[in-house]
Design a protein around this motif. Structure first.
Motif, PDB file in Angstrom:
ATOM      1  N   PHE A 200       0.816  -1.213   0.000  1.00  0.00           N
ATOM      2  CA  PHE A 200       0.000   0.000   0.000  1.00  0.00           C
ATOM      3  C   PHE A 200       0.853   1.268   0.000  1.00  0.00           C
ATOM      4  CE2 PHE A 200      -2.604  -3.194   2.354  1.00  0.00           C
ATOM      5  CZ  PHE A 200      -3.556  -3.386   1.350  1.00  0.00           C
ATOM      6  N   LYS A 201       2.101   1.141  -0.417  1.00  0.00           N
ATOM      7  CA  LYS A 201       3.031   2.267  -0.358  1.00  0.00           C
ATOM      8  C   LYS A 201       2.486   3.506  -1.068  1.00  0.00           C
ATOM      9  CE  LYS A 201       7.694   3.753  -1.603  1.00  0.00           C
ATOM     10  NZ  LYS A 201       9.005   3.349  -2.141  1.00  0.00           N
ATOM     11  N   GLN A 202       2.076   3.386  -2.308  1.00  0.00           N
ATOM     12  CA  GLN A 202       1.621   4.562  -3.068  1.00  0.00           C
ATOM     13  C   GLN A 202       0.383   5.188  -2.447  1.00  0.00           C
ATOM     14  OE1 GLN A 202       3.559   6.094  -5.196  1.00  0.00           O
ATOM     15  NE2 GLN A 202       4.975   4.402  -4.821  1.00  0.00           N
ATOM     16  N   GLU A 203      -0.522   4.345  -1.964  1.00  0.00           N
ATOM     17  CA  GLU A 203      -1.730   4.860  -1.328  1.00  0.00           C
ATOM     18  C   GLU A 203      -1.387   5.618  -0.046  1.00  0.00           C
ATOM     19  OE1 GLU A 203      -1.334   1.749  -2.406  1.00  0.00           O
ATOM     20  OE2 GLU A 203      -2.861   1.479  -3.936  1.00  0.00           O
ATOM     21  N   TYR A 204      -0.430   5.069   0.735  1.00  0.00           N
ATOM     22  CA  TYR A 204      -0.052   5.746   1.971  1.00  0.00           C
ATOM     23  C   TYR A 204       0.674   7.052   1.671  1.00  0.00           C
ATOM     24  CZ  TYR A 204       1.583   7.023   6.516  1.00  0.00           C
ATOM     25  OH  TYR A 204       1.814   7.742   7.665  1.00  0.00           O
ATOM     26  N   LEU A 205       1.561   7.050   0.681  1.00  0.00           N
ATOM     27  CA  LEU A 205       2.274   8.278   0.332  1.00  0.00           C
ATOM     28  C   LEU A 205       1.302   9.372  -0.090  1.00  0.00           C
ATOM     29  CD1 LEU A 205       5.410   6.850  -1.510  1.00  0.00           C
ATOM     30  CD2 LEU A 205       5.277   7.771   0.828  1.00  0.00           C
ATOM     31  N   SER A 206       0.238   9.008  -0.775  1.00  0.00           N
ATOM     32  CA  SER A 206      -0.799   9.966  -1.157  1.00  0.00           C
ATOM     33  C   SER A 206      -1.494  10.526   0.083  1.00  0.00           C
ATOM     34  CB  SER A 206      -1.817   9.287  -2.082  1.00  0.00           C
ATOM     35  OG  SER A 206      -2.944  10.101  -2.270  1.00  0.00           O
ATOM     36  N   PHE A 207      -1.833   9.633   1.019  1.00  0.00           N
ATOM     37  CA  PHE A 207      -2.435  10.032   2.297  1.00  0.00           C
ATOM     38  C   PHE A 207      -1.521  11.023   3.026  1.00  0.00           C
ATOM     39  CE2 PHE A 207      -2.339   9.305   6.887  1.00  0.00           C
ATOM     40  CZ  PHE A 207      -3.668   9.460   7.261  1.00  0.00           C
ATOM     41  N   TYR A 208      -0.249  10.654   3.151  1.00  0.00           N
ATOM     42  CA  TYR A 208       0.739  11.464   3.861  1.00  0.00           C
ATOM     43  C   TYR A 208       0.886  12.846   3.206  1.00  0.00           C
ATOM     44  CZ  TYR A 208       5.288  12.853   5.772  1.00  0.00           C
ATOM     45  OH  TYR A 208       6.321  13.533   6.379  1.00  0.00           O
ATOM     46  N   GLN A 209       1.013  12.865   1.888  1.00  0.00           N
ATOM     47  CA  GLN A 209       1.218  14.137   1.196  1.00  0.00           C
ATOM     48  C   GLN A 209      -0.001  15.042   1.320  1.00  0.00           C
ATOM     49  OE1 GLN A 209       4.285  15.027  -0.051  1.00  0.00           O
ATOM     50  NE2 GLN A 209       3.275  17.014   0.087  1.00  0.00           N
ATOM     51  N   GLU A 210      -1.191  14.451   1.241  1.00  0.00           N
ATOM     52  CA  GLU A 210      -2.402  15.268   1.404  1.00  0.00           C
ATOM     53  C   GLU A 210      -2.418  15.923   2.777  1.00  0.00           C
ATOM     54  OE1 GLU A 210      -7.179  14.706   1.863  1.00  0.00           O
ATOM     55  OE2 GLU A 210      -6.200  13.502   0.292  1.00  0.00           O
TER      56      GLU A 210
ATOM     57  N   PRO B 160      -2.980  10.515  14.075  1.00  0.00           N
ATOM     58  CA  PRO B 160      -2.191  10.279  15.273  1.00  0.00           C
ATOM     59  C   PRO B 160      -0.705  10.548  15.019  1.00  0.00           C
ATOM     60  CG  PRO B 160      -2.689   8.176  14.253  1.00  0.00           C
ATOM     61  CD  PRO B 160      -3.407   9.233  13.456  1.00  0.00           C
ATOM     62  N   TRP B 161       0.047  10.580  16.092  1.00  0.00           N
ATOM     63  CA  TRP B 161       1.452  10.981  16.030  1.00  0.00           C
ATOM     64  C   TRP B 161       2.271  10.161  15.045  1.00  0.00           C
ATOM     65  CZ3 TRP B 161       5.657   7.932  17.172  1.00  0.00           C
ATOM     66  CH2 TRP B 161       5.382   6.696  17.753  1.00  0.00           C
ATOM     67  N   VAL B 162       1.931   8.903  14.815  1.00  0.00           N
ATOM     68  CA  VAL B 162       2.765   8.055  13.951  1.00  0.00           C
ATOM     69  C   VAL B 162       2.780   8.517  12.505  1.00  0.00           C
ATOM     70  CG1 VAL B 162       2.674   5.959  15.359  1.00  0.00           C
ATOM     71  CG2 VAL B 162       0.918   6.360  13.627  1.00  0.00           C
ATOM     72  N   ILE B 163       1.769   9.278  12.072  1.00  0.00           N
ATOM     73  CA  ILE B 163       1.794   9.725  10.673  1.00  0.00           C
ATOM     74  C   ILE B 163       2.772  10.878  10.463  1.00  0.00           C
ATOM     75  CG2 ILE B 163      -0.517   8.843  10.200  1.00  0.00           C
ATOM     76  CD1 ILE B 163      -1.519  11.746  10.167  1.00  0.00           C
ATOM     77  N   GLN B 164       3.346  11.386  11.542  1.00  0.00           N
ATOM     78  CA  GLN B 164       4.390  12.399  11.408  1.00  0.00           C
ATOM     79  C   GLN B 164       5.708  11.781  10.953  1.00  0.00           C
ATOM     80  OE1 GLN B 164       4.622  14.612  15.099  1.00  0.00           O
ATOM     81  NE2 GLN B 164       2.397  14.600  15.282  1.00  0.00           N
ATOM     82  N   LYS B 165       5.820  10.474  11.055  1.00  0.00           N
ATOM     83  CA  LYS B 165       7.052   9.760  10.662  1.00  0.00           C
ATOM     84  C   LYS B 165       7.234   9.888   9.154  1.00  0.00           C
ATOM     85  CE  LYS B 165      10.356   6.659  11.499  1.00  0.00           C
ATOM     86  NZ  LYS B 165      11.627   7.124  11.972  1.00  0.00           N
ATOM     87  N   ASP B 166       8.379  10.418   8.753  1.00  0.00           N
ATOM     88  CA  ASP B 166       8.680  10.620   7.329  1.00  0.00           C
ATOM     89  C   ASP B 166       8.717   9.267   6.604  1.00  0.00           C
ATOM     90  OD1 ASP B 166       9.715  11.224   4.835  1.00  0.00           O
ATOM     91  OD2 ASP B 166      11.453  12.302   5.599  1.00  0.00           O
ATOM     92  N   PRO B 167       7.859   9.087   5.580  1.00  0.00           N
ATOM     93  CA  PRO B 167       7.825   7.806   4.875  1.00  0.00           C
ATOM     94  C   PRO B 167       8.744   7.730   3.660  1.00  0.00           C
ATOM     95  CG  PRO B 167       5.992   9.123   4.144  1.00  0.00           C
ATOM     96  CD  PRO B 167       6.753   9.950   5.174  1.00  0.00           C
ATOM     97  N   SER B 168       9.695   8.666   3.516  1.00  0.00           N
ATOM     98  CA  SER B 168      10.539   8.652   2.314  1.00  0.00           C
ATOM     99  C   SER B 168      11.347   7.362   2.215  1.00  0.00           C
ATOM    100  CB  SER B 168      11.432   9.889   2.245  1.00  0.00           C
ATOM    101  OG  SER B 168      12.209  10.011   3.406  1.00  0.00           O
ATOM    102  N   ASN B 169      11.782   6.802   3.355  1.00  0.00           N
ATOM    103  CA  ASN B 169      12.341   5.449   3.355  1.00  0.00           C
ATOM    104  C   ASN B 169      11.231   4.566   3.916  1.00  0.00           C
ATOM    105  OD1 ASN B 169      13.560   2.959   3.906  1.00  0.00           O
ATOM    106  ND2 ASN B 169      15.557   3.930   4.185  1.00  0.00           N
TER     107      ASN B 169
END
Length: 172
Positions: free
Chosen positions: A12-22, A32-41
């Motif tokens: 689900f990488k691409q879907e999560y990256l879209s969520f994060y960027q939005e 929640p706090w865990v979505i602050q974690k940078d997903p670039s890696n």
């Protein structure tokens, strides 16, 4: 609705990256706090979440936690983080559960369903009395918690004057 919770996964990488960027683009606080974690890696982020669940390398004073993504088919519409225990801080203003719905998907009933599905996971962890909190100004979250059986407890007032509404949900 076709909604379900899933563990974070590479598929689900691409879907999560879209969520994060939005969420980043919205400039809102990321909850929640865990979505602050940078997903670039992305692989490192996934390992971080696995480690948190197992209690590996968590900071002193923190507790182990589980993270799930709320999916609508293959789209990540929300994230929930379940704390396995409560510290004094979590008892006052954090609770067992933190959740957030991506900005473009709010006011569609997703949060209520996310919390309902999360309570099943919490019970599987052996937690029978769940603390869920939100800021007094967050009317959507207040409604979500009450709709899932939340019983009001004493409010907590943070040092900055923010009022945290505290609710218990009995799963026994």
């Amino acid at each position: 609705m076709g909604l379900y919770l899933t563990k974070p996964a590479m598929e689900f990488k691409q879907e999560y990256l879209s969520f994060y960027q939005e969420w980043k683009d919205s400039r809102e606080e990321m909850i929640p706090w865990v979505i602050q974690k940078d997903p670039s890696n992305f692989q490192d982020m996934l390992q971080f979440l696995v480690n948190n669940e197992k209690g590996i390398n968590i900071p002193k004073g923190w507790v182990s936690d589980s993270t799930y993504w709320l999916m609508n088919q293959r789209k990540v519409v929300g994230v929930v983080n379940i704390r396995h225990q409560l510290t004094e801080h979590l008892l006052n203003s954090g609770g067992h559960i933190g959740y957030g719905i991506r900005p473009s998907e709010r006011r569609k009933g997703y949060a209520t369903e996310l919390l309902r599905l999360t309570l099943v996971k919490v019970k599987e962890l052996g937690i029978e009395k769940v603390l869920v909190v939100c800021n007094e100004s967050n009317l959507g979250s207040l409604k979500t918690i009450v709709n899932n059986g939340g019983v009001p407890d004493i409010d907590f007032i943070e040092e900055n004057g923010n009022i945290v509404k505290r609710f218990w949900i009995d799963l026994s």
